[in-house]
Design a protein around this motif. Structure first.
Motif, PDB file in Angstrom:
ATOM      1  N   LEU A  24       0.821  -1.205   0.000  1.00 50.68           N
ATOM      2  CA  LEU A  24       0.000   0.000   0.000  1.00 50.68           C
ATOM      3  C   LEU A  24       0.858   1.260   0.000  1.00 50.68           C
ATOM      4  O   LEU A  24       0.547   2.242  -0.676  1.00 50.68           O
ATOM      5  N   PHE A  27       2.080   1.808  -3.441  1.00 49.79           N
ATOM      6  CA  PHE A  27       0.992   2.250  -4.323  1.00 49.79           C
ATOM      7  C   PHE A  27       0.704   3.740  -4.138  1.00 49.79           C
ATOM      8  O   PHE A  27       0.609   4.510  -5.092  1.00 49.79           O
ATOM      9  N   TRP A  28       0.582   4.156  -2.886  1.00 52.82           N
ATOM     10  CA  TRP A  28       0.277   5.564  -2.644  1.00 52.82           C
ATOM     11  C   TRP A  28       1.457   6.471  -3.011  1.00 52.82           C
ATOM     12  O   TRP A  28       1.270   7.619  -3.441  1.00 52.82           O
ATOM     13  N   SER A  32      -1.693   7.016  -8.609  1.00 48.76           N
ATOM     14  CA  SER A  32      -2.658   6.091  -9.217  1.00 48.76           C
ATOM     15  C   SER A  32      -3.126   6.588 -10.582  1.00 48.76           C
ATOM     16  O   SER A  32      -4.251   6.422 -10.977  1.00 48.76           O
ATOM     17  N   ARG A  54     -12.271   8.310  -8.968  1.00 52.74           N
ATOM     18  CA  ARG A  54     -12.150   8.484  -7.525  1.00 52.74           C
ATOM     19  C   ARG A  54     -11.877   7.172  -6.786  1.00 52.74           C
ATOM     20  O   ARG A  54     -11.289   7.170  -5.697  1.00 52.74           O
ATOM     21  N   MET A  56     -10.226   4.456  -8.075  1.00 54.17           N
ATOM     22  CA  MET A  56      -9.178   3.650  -8.698  1.00 54.17           C
ATOM     23  C   MET A  56      -8.306   2.925  -7.671  1.00 54.17           C
ATOM     24  O   MET A  56      -7.669   1.912  -7.973  1.00 54.17           O
ATOM     25  N   TRP A  57      -8.266   3.412  -6.430  1.00 58.63           N
ATOM     26  CA  TRP A  57      -7.444   2.797  -5.381  1.00 58.63           C
ATOM     27  C   TRP A  57      -8.055   1.513  -4.830  1.00 58.63           C
ATOM     28  O   TRP A  57      -7.384   0.717  -4.170  1.00 58.63           O
ATOM     29  N   ARG A  60      -6.448  -2.046  -5.387  1.00 69.09           N
ATOM     30  CA  ARG A  60      -5.174  -2.219  -4.674  1.00 69.09           C
ATOM     31  C   ARG A  60      -5.416  -2.512  -3.180  1.00 69.09           C
ATOM     32  O   ARG A  60      -4.737  -3.338  -2.568  1.00 69.09           O
ATOM     33  N   VAL A  61      -6.391  -1.815  -2.608  1.00 70.41           N
ATOM     34  CA  VAL A  61      -6.702  -2.035  -1.185  1.00 70.41           C
ATOM     35  C   VAL A  61      -7.250  -3.446  -0.968  1.00 70.41           C
ATOM     36  O   VAL A  61      -6.913  -4.128   0.006  1.00 70.41           O
ATOM     37  N   GLU A 347     -11.062  -8.339  -6.349  1.00 72.88           N
ATOM     38  CA  GLU A 347     -10.086  -7.380  -6.870  1.00 72.88           C
ATOM     39  C   GLU A 347      -9.832  -7.608  -8.352  1.00 72.88           C
ATOM     40  O   GLU A 347      -9.765  -6.662  -9.152  1.00 72.88           O
ATOM     41  N   ARG A 357      -7.616  -0.047 -16.632  1.00 74.95           N
ATOM     42  CA  ARG A 357      -6.748   1.102 -16.877  1.00 74.95           C
ATOM     43  C   ARG A 357      -6.461   1.254 -18.383  1.00 74.95           C
ATOM     44  O   ARG A 357      -6.307   0.273 -19.107  1.00 74.95           O
TER      45      ARG A 357
END
Length: 359
Positions: A24, A27-28, A32, A54, A56-57, A60-61, A347, A357
C-alpha cells in the motif's frame, strides 16, 4: 464446559503483514494515474473526475486486504475447548442424632450455656459445612443424610451431596416434647441408617443422572466407604430392634459405626453441690456397637471434646476428589483463507471490468 479465547499456532506468521503494508505504501507513493501519460494530462486533470477515477485505489486495497487475510490464515487461529472431568471417591455418611428430652440438659460451649441438642447441632453443621475455627474442613463431595430418634427413628434428610438443605434441616431439629414420643430407640435408629446406606449406590445413580441432565460437565462419583455417626446421651429403652443386632446388620452391609456418648443423666442442683441422676449414657453398648462394625467409640462431656471427636472422624473418613481437563483444538484458518481468496477474486473482477486502466 470451559472455552478459552482463540490462540495462534504460528504467531510468527503475523510478520507477513508487512507485505500488504509495504504494498500500500508503494501504491500511494507511486500515484494512481494512467499507465502512460499524455501531453495534455494536466488539462484533463483539471476537469471533472468521475466515480471510477475516484475509486481507482479500491482494487489495490482489496489486494492488500487479501494478503493480510492470508497472513492470518497462515498463523493458524485455533479455538481450544476444554472439559473438566471430576472424579470423586466420597463417603456415604448417616448422621444419627438422639433427640430425646434428656438432650435438653445444659452443656457449655464457648463460654455460653446451651442445651446438649444445640451444641450437637452446631458441631454437626460445622462437620458437614466446614468451620476453620473448629478445625473442621467440611464434607464436600460426600453423600450425607440424617436420622433422628427418640421413641421412634425418623429420616430427617435423605442422602444428599448438596449440603445446604441438610444444614437447614439440622438447624430445625428439636427434642421430643410429647411424653408418648419420648425415649431412646438406638437399635431402630442404627438399623434404619444401615438400611438407607445399603442402597446408597441407587441414590448416587439417580443423582448422577440428574446432574448430567442439568450440566454438560461429567462428574463421576463413587462410594469409597459407608459410615454411621451415632450420637446419644442415654440407653436403649424403646423399639423392637436390639442395638447389637442392628450393629451386626450394619457390619454385614460393610458399614462402620462411630458411636459418641454425650454426657448422660440429668444434672440436679442441690444446696452446695450438683449431682447427675437418672440413666447415663450406655458406654458398654456403644463400645460394642463400634467394635462389631469396625468403628470407634468416644465419650464427649463437653463441647470442645465433641468438636475434637468430629475432627477425628473427619480424618478417619477421607474423600478423594480428582479433576482432569480434556482439551480439543479446532482449526479456524479456513474463514480467513476463504476471505483472502474472495478478496482476490473481487479485486480481479473490479480491475478487469470496472477499473480497467487505459494503456
Amino acid at each position: 464446559m470451559i472455552t478459552r479465547p482463540d490462540q495462534f499456532a504460528w504467531p510468527w506468521a503475523f510478520a507477513l503483514l508487512v507485505i500488504p503494508a509495504l504494498y500500500l505504501l508503494f501504491f500511494w507513493a507511486s500515484g494512481s494515474g494512467a499507465a502512460v501519460g499524455y501531453a495534455a494530462q494536466r488539462f484533463v486533470a483539471d476537469g471533472p473526475r468521475g466515480w471510477r477515477t475516484r475509486l481507482m485505489w479500491l482494487p489495490r486495497v482489496l489486494r492488500a486486504l487479501s494478503l493480510a487475510a492470508v497472513a492470518v490464515a497462515i498463523a493458524r487461529p485455533q479455538t481450544i475447548t476444554g472439559e473438566v472431568r471430576t472424579r470423586t471417591e466420597g463417603i456415604a455418611i448417616q448422621l444419627v442424632v438422639d433427640r430425646s428430652s434428656s438432650m435438653n440438659e445444659p452443656m457449655k460451649m464457648d463460654g455460653a450455656e446451651l442445651t446438649r441438642m444445640e451444641v450437637v447441632k452446631r458441631v454437626a453443621k460445622s462437620f458437614v459445612m466446614g468451620d476453620e475455627a473448629s478445625g473442621l474442613g467440611g464434607r464436600e463431595g460426600d453423600l450425607i443424610g440424617m436420622i433422628s430418634f427418640a421413641k421412634y427413628a425418623d429420616t430427617v434428610c435423605p442422602l444428599v451431596r448438596e449440603h445446604e438443605t441438610l444444614s437447614d434441616l439440622i438447624e430445625k431439629l428439636r427434642t421430643a416434647v410429647i411424653r408418648s414420643e419420648d425415649g431412646t430407640a438406638i437399635g431402630e435408629a442404627v438399623a434404619l441408617a444401615a438400611a438407607r446406606l445399603r442402597h446408597a449406590e441407587d441414590e448416587v445413580a439417580a443423582s448422577v443422572t440428574d446432574d448430567r441432565a442439568d450440566d454438560d460437565t461429567p462428574n463421576e462419583f463413587s462410594i469409597a466407604s459407608k459410615a454411621i455417626v451415632l450420637l446419644t446421651d442415654g440407653q436403649n429403652n424403646q423399639g423392637e430392634i436390639d442395638p447389637l443386632a442392628a450393629a451386626r446388620l450394619a457390619a454385614d452391609y460393610g458399614i462402620r459405626v462411630y458411636a459418641i456418648g454425650i454426657g448422660g443423666g440429668r444434672m440436679i442442683e442441690l444446696p452446695g453441690f450438683s449431682r447427675r441422676v437418672g440413666p447415663s449414657v450406655d458406654e458398654r453398648t456403644l463400645r460394642q456397637i463400634a467394635e462389631i462394625t469396625g468403628g470407634r467409640y468416644w465419650l464427649a462431656e463437653d463441647a470442645e471434646t465433641l468438636r475434637e471427636i468430629y475432627a477425628e472422624i473427619d480424618d478417619l473418613e477421607t474423600t478423594e476428589i480428582e479433576s482432569s481437563v480434556a482439551t480439543n483444538t479446532e482449526e479456524r484458518f479456513a474463514p480467513y483463507a476463504a476471505a483472502g481468496l474472495g478478496l482476490v477474486c473481487l479485486e480481479t473482477l473490479l480491475a478487469t471490468l470496472v477499473f480497467r486502466r487505459t494503456p
